[in-house]
Scaffold this motif. Structure first.
Motif, short mmCIF file in Angstrom:
data_model
loop_
_atom_site.label_atom_id
_atom_site.label_comp_id
_atom_site.label_asym_id
_atom_site.label_seq_id
_atom_site.Cartn_x
_atom_site.Cartn_y
_atom_site.Cartn_z
N UNK A 23 0.72 -1.26 0.07
CA UNK A 23 -0.10 0.03 0.08
C UNK A 23 0.84 1.29 0.18
N UNK A 24 2.15 1.37 0.47
CA UNK A 24 3.02 2.34 0.45
C UNK A 24 3.25 2.78 -1.09
N UNK A 25 3.54 1.80 -1.84
CA UNK A 25 3.62 2.02 -3.36
C UNK A 25 2.33 2.47 -4.02
N UNK A 26 1.21 2.01 -3.49
CA UNK A 26 -0.19 2.31 -4.13
C UNK A 26 -0.59 3.95 -3.78
N UNK A 74 -6.06 9.58 -1.97
CA UNK A 74 -7.11 8.75 -1.38
C UNK A 74 -8.29 8.94 -2.51
N UNK A 75 -8.73 9.99 -3.07
CA UNK A 75 -9.74 10.38 -4.05
C UNK A 75 -9.86 9.50 -5.17
N UNK A 76 -8.46 9.29 -5.72
CA UNK A 76 -8.45 8.35 -6.92
C UNK A 76 -8.77 7.07 -6.81
N UNK A 77 -8.30 6.73 -5.58
CA UNK A 77 -8.40 5.13 -5.09
C UNK A 77 -10.04 5.24 -4.84
#
Length: 222
Positions: A156-159, A165-168
């Motif tokens: 998740x650090x790479x994500x 957050x909005x993009x996810x």
């Protein structure tokens, strides 16, 4: 006498049929989240998907305060315009239909205490279960599970470095409405490959557990 009994029977049967139709219509009008994401009613699902995606895209471009203010302002513009329009129509036609939102204003919008307590109790159950699970993971009650969490957090650090957050949330919203119908159409093939992947993962974890020292091997609580 017989005719009156026949008429009363017909009236009662028609009322029963009407009540049955109303109950069916009420059930059909209540759609769950599962029905929405599976596109049981394309119109309702399309509206919910479009509004949710539009809201998230707005949040990506503007602040939360601006988005909420614009939404409430748009709602006020619609209701005020409709109120003025109905007032003009009533004045021209010299009718007395009353307030155009009278039916909505007379509806009870208060939350019953029983319903509130029910949802609070359900939320408290999930919160307690989550806290117990977090305690097990971060206090390393099971080394394998804690290592899994560490790997997920590392990924998740790479994500997080690529997406905010909005993009996810936008991607999650799209996938939420895209994956369920796709899964329904290809359920057999997807389940087959998922079972293969699950078997492979379990085999790998079993081999990894066998290589761990005996003191830290997975032990199932009895």
């Amino acid at each position: 006498m017989a005719e009156s009994m026949t008429q009363s029977a017909q009236i009662s049967s028609s009322q029963g049929l009407a009540d049955g139709q109303n109950s069916v219509a009420a059930k059909e009008s209540k759609m769950s989240v599962k029905d929405l994401v599976h596109w049981r009613d394309p119109k309702k699902s399309g509206v919910v998907f479009g509004l949710s995606l539009l809201t998230l895209l707005s949040l990506a471009a503007f602040s939360v305060i601006s988005v909420v203010s614009y939404l409430l302002l748009a709602l006020l513009c619609v209701t005020i315009s409709f109120r003025i329009y109905k007032a003009v129509v009533q004045a021209v036609q010299k009718s007395d239909d009353g307030h155009p939102f009278k039916a909505l204003m007379e509806k009870d919008v208060s939350v019953p205490p029983e319903t509130f307590r029910k949802h609070v109790d359900a939320s408290l159950t999930h919160i307690n279960r989550l806290l117990k699970q977090l305690r097990k993971l971060f206090l390393v009650e099971d080394l394998i599970d804690s290592l899994k969490l560490a790997v997920v957090m590392w990924l998740l650090t790479y994500v997080g470095a690529v997406f905010n957050g909005i993009t996810i949330l936008i991607l999650a919203d799209i996938l939420l409405f895209a994956i369920p119908p796709f899964y329904e159409k290809n359920k057999t093939q997807i389940d087959h490959y998922m079972e293969i992947a699950r078997t492979q993962v379990n085999t790998t974890m079993a081999k990894l557990q066998e290589k761990l020292p005996g003191a830290i091997k997975r032990t199932k609580a009895e």
